[in-house]
Design an enzyme around this catalytic site. Structure first.
Site, short mmCIF file in Angstrom:
data_model
loop_
_atom_site.label_atom_id
_atom_site.label_comp_id
_atom_site.label_asym_id
_atom_site.label_seq_id
_atom_site.Cartn_x
_atom_site.Cartn_y
_atom_site.Cartn_z
N ASP A 264 0.86 -1.17 0.00
CA ASP A 264 0.00 0.00 0.00
C ASP A 264 0.91 1.23 0.00
O ASP A 264 2.13 1.14 0.17
CB ASP A 264 -0.95 -0.02 1.21
CG ASP A 264 -2.17 0.86 0.98
OD1 ASP A 264 -3.20 0.65 1.63
OD2 ASP A 264 -2.09 1.75 0.09
C1 GLC Z 1 -4.44 4.25 -0.14
C2 GLC Z 1 -5.28 3.07 0.27
C3 GLC Z 1 -5.34 1.98 -0.77
C4 GLC Z 1 -5.28 2.62 -2.15
C5 GLC Z 1 -3.88 3.20 -2.30
C6 GLC Z 1 -3.68 3.89 -3.65
O1 GLC Z 1 -3.70 4.74 0.95
O2 GLC Z 1 -4.98 2.45 1.51
O3 GLC Z 1 -6.57 1.27 -0.56
O4 GLC Z 1 -5.50 1.64 -3.15
O5 GLC Z 1 -3.58 4.12 -1.26
O6 GLC Z 1 -4.52 5.00 -3.75
#
Ligand code: GLC
Length: 725
Positions: A264
Site C-alpha cells: 500500500d
Molecule cells: C491508499 C489506500 C489503498 C489505495 C492506495 C492507492 O492509501 O490504503 O486502498 O488503493 O492508497 O490509492
C-alpha cells in the site's frame, strides 16, 4: 510459471532496470505526458533515467493522457518494457455505483459482478490496466471510515462478493481489452483496527484470523485475482508489509498466490515508524524478503539503486523473482503486443457513462437500499404534496469515497429527480451537514407545515467516509437531529432518507421518523433509484451487511458473535439476572441486525423442513423452505440460511450465514425452495488451526434477517474426515 517473454527480457535487463520495475510512482512524476521530477517529492533523489525504468504508475487515466505517457515512456525505455497503469476503480470509474458496503446490501453476486464488469470496461477504455479492488476486509467497527469499501461483517457474504468482483473486473483469463487486473486488498485484516482508529494496531489471534478474516481473501485468490495489496497494519506483531509468515507462508504457500504483491502507499517505508526497520534500506530488505514485488511510493526499493553493483546474490534472486512476476502481469495484460490495449478517444467516448452503464448503476442502487422502518407511509403517491428537506436533498454528492473519476456536478440530486416525478415538491435545505441557521430551519418547517408528507435527506457528506475518517460518535450531527425533531413536531408523515458509508446510531432518528430508508452513497443514478423506491415503482429488497448499533458503546457489534459463558436470552429473565454478558445502561442487541431489511410486501418464512436430519460423510444437508408473499404486490427479498454448532472443539458463533438467495415472489405466491449444503459448509477452525467438520448436533435456521428465524436440529455423523482444507 514464468512466461518465456519474461524470462527473455529478464536476461537482457541491467540490475538498475530490474530495480526500476519494482518501483511504482504516482502520476505527479508524469507531467504533460513526460517524466518529471516533481517538487514535493524531491527528497526521493530519483533521476529522470530511473523514472523511465519504473514498472508502474498509479492515478493516471484518460485515453489521450495514457497514450501520451506510454508513448513517451517507451521512447525512453531501452528494452521497450511498457508502463503499467493502476488506479482505484473501487465502485465504478465514471459511472459510479453504490459504495461496496451498499453492494453488499444487495446480497446479489450478479450485481457485484455486473458493476465490476462495467467499471472494468469503462476504466480499460480510460487506459487503466489494474484496479486496486476489491477491498474484502471483514469489518465490525463502524467507527472505522473504510467500512464503506467492504461488503460487511460476514465471512461468507464477503467471500461470495469477493469472487464476483474479481470475475467482474477480470472476466475469464486471459484478460481481454475490456477487462482489467484485480488487486484484492488489504492483506490482511486491515478492517480490525483497535478502537476503529485508522491505521491502528490489529491484534487478533491466528485462530480468529483464519476463521473470520482470511476466507474472503482466499476466495478472491481462488478467483484468480492477479494482484494482492499489503495492508498498513500489523498482524501477529509484525507489519503486514514486512511479515514473512503472512506473505510467504500463508499468501504464497498456503493460498498458492502466484501473482504480484504490491505494497500500500508508502507501507514499506512505514515499517520504520512501526519500529521494525531502522532505515529505508532495512525496510526494503524486510519487504523484499516478505515477497512484496512493488513498492508504492515509499522509494525504499529505489535505495537498491545506490548499491546495485554490490547486491548480494540472495537479494538479486529475490529481485529477479519480483521482476518476473511483474513482467508476467504485463504479458497477461497483452502489453507487449499492444502497450495501449486498443486505447482510443473514440472508444472512450462511446464506452464511458453509456445509458446501459447508467442503467446498471440505477438497478444496483435500487437493490442496495434498505427499508429500515415503515409505519404504512411508504410508498408515496406521486400526487402527494411533498416537502423535501435536509442537507442531502439537493446535492450531487451521492457518490461516496473512492469515486475519483466520478463527477458530483454531473450527478442528479434527489430534488432534481423529485421535481420530475412528483406533482408538487417544495425544497428547503433546513440545515447543513454540520451547520444550522434558524432562517433555513424556519423555511424547512414552513414548507413542511404546508405539505402532505415530509422527506428529509440526512446523513454524512462523502468526505466523512473512507480512508482516514475514523469517528468516535455514530449519531447524526445535532444540527440534523434538531431539524428532524422540529419537522416531527408538525405531526406529518416524516420519511427520513439516510446517506452514509457506515452504520450509524439511528436511535434518535427512529424515534421521530415514520419511515427510514438507508440509501448509503448510491452512486451516479442514486437519486433516480431512491425515487423509484419511494414511489413504489421498485419494492425495496436490500438487507444490512453490517449490524447497526443502538449506541457507539456497543461497538464492535456483529451477529456472528460467540455465546460467552453467561449469554443473555433476550427475554425478561435478562433483567432479573445481573450476572450476564450485557450492558446495564442499554440493550445489548443492535438497533437493526445483520440481514435486516423490510419490504412493502408482507413476506414470511412459513416452514423449514430438514429432509435428512442425520448427515453422514457422503451426504449434503438438504432443507426445504416455504416462503409466502401475503401481499398483492410482487416483492424481492433475501432468504438467509444460518447454522449453529452446539458443541465444538473451539467456541462456535451463535449463528453463521451459510447460504443466501435473492427471491422474487409474485403477489400472493407461496414458494418451496430446496437448499442443498455440502458438508464442508459446516467446517470449523480447530485450535490446531486446521479446518474440520465435526460430528455432533447442529441447528439450521432460515429467515429474512438474522434475528427472526425458524430453526430445526440436525446431526452430523461424518467421522471427522471431511472438510480438511
Ligand atoms: C491508499 C489506500 C489503498 C489505495 C492506495 C492507492 O492509501 O490504503 O486502498 O488503493 O492508497 O490509492
Amino acid at each position: 510459471m514464468a512466461s518465456q517473454t519474461a524470462k527473455t527480457i529478464l536476461e537482457e535487463m541491467t540490475i538498475q532496470e530490474k530495480i526500476g520495475q519494482l518501483i511504482q510512482l504516482s502520476g505527479d512524476f508524469f507531467q504533460n505526458g513526460t517524466a518529471a521530477i516533481t517538487g514535493p517529492l524531491k527528497e526521493h533523489h530519483l533521476s529522470l533515467e530511473t523514472i523511465y525504468t519504473a514498472g508502474s504508475v498509479l492515478g493516471i487515466s484518460g485515453a489521450e493522457r495514457v497514450r501520451q505517457v506510454q508513448t513517451d515512456f517507451l521512447k525512453h525505455s531501452r528494452l521497450k518494457i511498457p508502463l503499467l497503469f493502476m488506479a482505484d476503480v473501487v465502485h465504478g470509474y465514471q459511472t459510479i455505483f453504490p459504495i461496496p458496503l451498499a453492494l453488499g446490501a444487495t446480497f446479489d453476486p450478479q450485481t457485484m459482478h455486473d458493476t465490476a464488469a462495467v467499471a472494468a470496461k469503462e476504466s480499460a477504455a480510460g487506459g487503466v490496466h489494474v484496479t486496486f479492488a476489491p477491498m474484502v476486509d471483514l469489518v465490525r467497527d463502524p467507527r472505522w471510515g473504510r467500512v464503506m469499501e467492504s461488503t460487511g461483517e460476514d465471512p461468507y457474504l464477503n467471500s461470495v462478493m469477493a469472487k464476483a468482483a474479481v470475475n467482474g473486473f477480470q472476466g475469464k483469463l486471459p484478460l481481454d481489452a475490456n477487462h482489467i487486473a484485480a488487486c484484492v486488498k488489504h492483506f490482511a485484516a486491515y478492517g480490525a483496527p483497535e478502537a476503529g482508529r485508522e491505521y491502528n494496531t490489529v491484534d487478533i489471534s491466528e485462530w480468529r484470523f483464519r476463521e473470520q478474516y482470511l476466507p474472503a481473501y482466499a476466495a478472491a485468490i481462488e478467483a484468480e485475482s492477479l494482484l494482492v495489496m499489503t495492508s498498513f497494519n500489523t498482524l501477529f506483531g509484525i507489519p503486514a508489509t514486512a511479515n514473512q509468515k503472512l506473505m510467504r507462508d500463508i499468501l504464497r504457500q498456503e493460498l498458492d498466490f502466484k501473482g504480484v504483491l504490491i505494497s500500500d502507499w508508502d507501507a514499506i517505508g512505514e515499517t520504520i515508524a512501526h519500529g521494525v526497520a531502522g532505515n529505508l534500506e532495512a525496510a526494503a530488505d524486510l519487504s523484499l524478503k516478505a515477497g512484496v514485488d512493488i513498492d508504492m511510493m515509499s522509494f525504499a526499493y529505489a535505495k537498491y539503486l545506490e548499491k546495485a553493483a554490490n547486491l548480494d546474490e540472495h537479494t538479486k534472486l529475490l529481485i529477479d523473482e519480483a521482476v518476473v512476476r511483474i513482467l508476467d502481469l504485463k504479458v497477461a495484460l497483452g502489453l507487449f503486443e499492444d502497450p495501449y490495449r486498443g486505447l482510443s478517444v473514440e472508444r472512450e467516448a462511446t464506452t464511458i457513462l453509456s445509458s446501459d452503464n447508467l442503467h446498471v448503476a440505477e438497478q444496483a442502487a435500487e437493490k442496495s437500499m434498505v427499508l429500515l422502518k415503515n409505519e404504512s407511509v411508504l410508498p408515496l403517491a406521486t400526487d402527494a404534496k411533498v416537502a423535501l428537506v435536509g442537507p442531502g436533498a439537493h446535492t450531487g454528492d451521492l457518490l461516496g469515497s473512492w469515486s475519483w473519476q466520478g463527477d458530483p456536478q454531473k450527478t442528479s440530486s434527489i430534488y432534481d429527480e423529485f421535481k420530475s416525478r412528483f406533482k408538487s415538491v417544495e425544497y428547503a435545505k433546513g440545515c447543513g451537514f454540520h451547520a444550522l441557521n434558524y432562517q433555513e430551519l424556519d423555511q424547512a418547517v414552513m414548507i413542511g407545515r404546508d405539505s402532505d408528507v415530509i422527506v428529509a435527506v440526512v446523513g454524512l457528506p462523502s468526505s466523512e467516509t473512507g480512508e482516514a475518517t475514523s469517528l468516535t460518535q455514530l449519531t447524526l450531527p445535532t444540527e440534523q437531529l434538531t431539524l428532524l425533531k422540529q419537522l416531527a413536531a408538525l405531526n406529518k408523515p416524516l420519511i427520513t432518507v439516510v446517506l452514509t458509508g457506515r452504520p450509524l446510531d439511528l436511535t434518535a432518528v427512529a424515534a421521530v421518523s415514520s419511515a427510514i430508508v438507508l440509501a448509503w452513497y448510491p452512486g451516479s443514478r442514486g437519486a433516480a433509484a431512491l425515487t423509484n423506491i419511494l414511489t413504489g415503482e421498485v419494492n425495496p429488497s436490500g438487507k444490512l451487511p453490517m449490524s447497526f448499533p443502538r449506541h457507539v458503546g456497543q461497538v464492535p457489534i456483529y451477529y456472528n458473535h460467540y455465546n460467552t459463558g453467561r449469554p443473555i436470552s433476550q427475554t425478561a429473565d435478562d433483567d432479573e439476572n445481573k450476572y450476564l454478558s450485557k450492558y446495564v445502561d442499554a440493550k445489548s442487541e443492535p438497533l437493526y441486525p445483520f440481514g435486516y431489511g423490510l419490504s412493502y410486501a408482507d413476506l414470511a418464512v412459513e416452514q423449514l423442513k430438514v429432509l435428512n436430519p442425520i448427515v453422514n460423510d457422503s451426504q449434503n444437508l438438504q432443507v426445504e423452505v416455504t416462503i409466502t408473499n401475503h401481499s398483492t404486490i410482487s416483492a424481492t427479498t433475501v432468504m438467509q440460511v444460518y447454522s449453529h454448532q452446539l458443541v465444538g472443539q473451539t467456541v462456535r458463533p451463535v449463528k453463521e450465514l451459510k447460504y443466501f438467495e435473492r427471491l422474487s415472489l409474485a403477489p400472493l405466491e407461496t414458494r418451496d425452495i430446496l437448499v442443498t449444503l455440502p458438508l464442508t459448509t459446516f467446517r470449523s477452525m480447530q485450535s490446531n488451526l486446521q479446518w474440520q467438520v465435526e460430528d455432533g448436533d447442529y441447528t439450521v435456521m432460515v429467515g429474512l434477517d438474522s434475528d427472526n428465524v425458524l430453526q430445526q436440529p440436525f446431526e452430523i455423523r461424518a467421522n471427522n474426515k471431511r472438510g480438511q482444507e
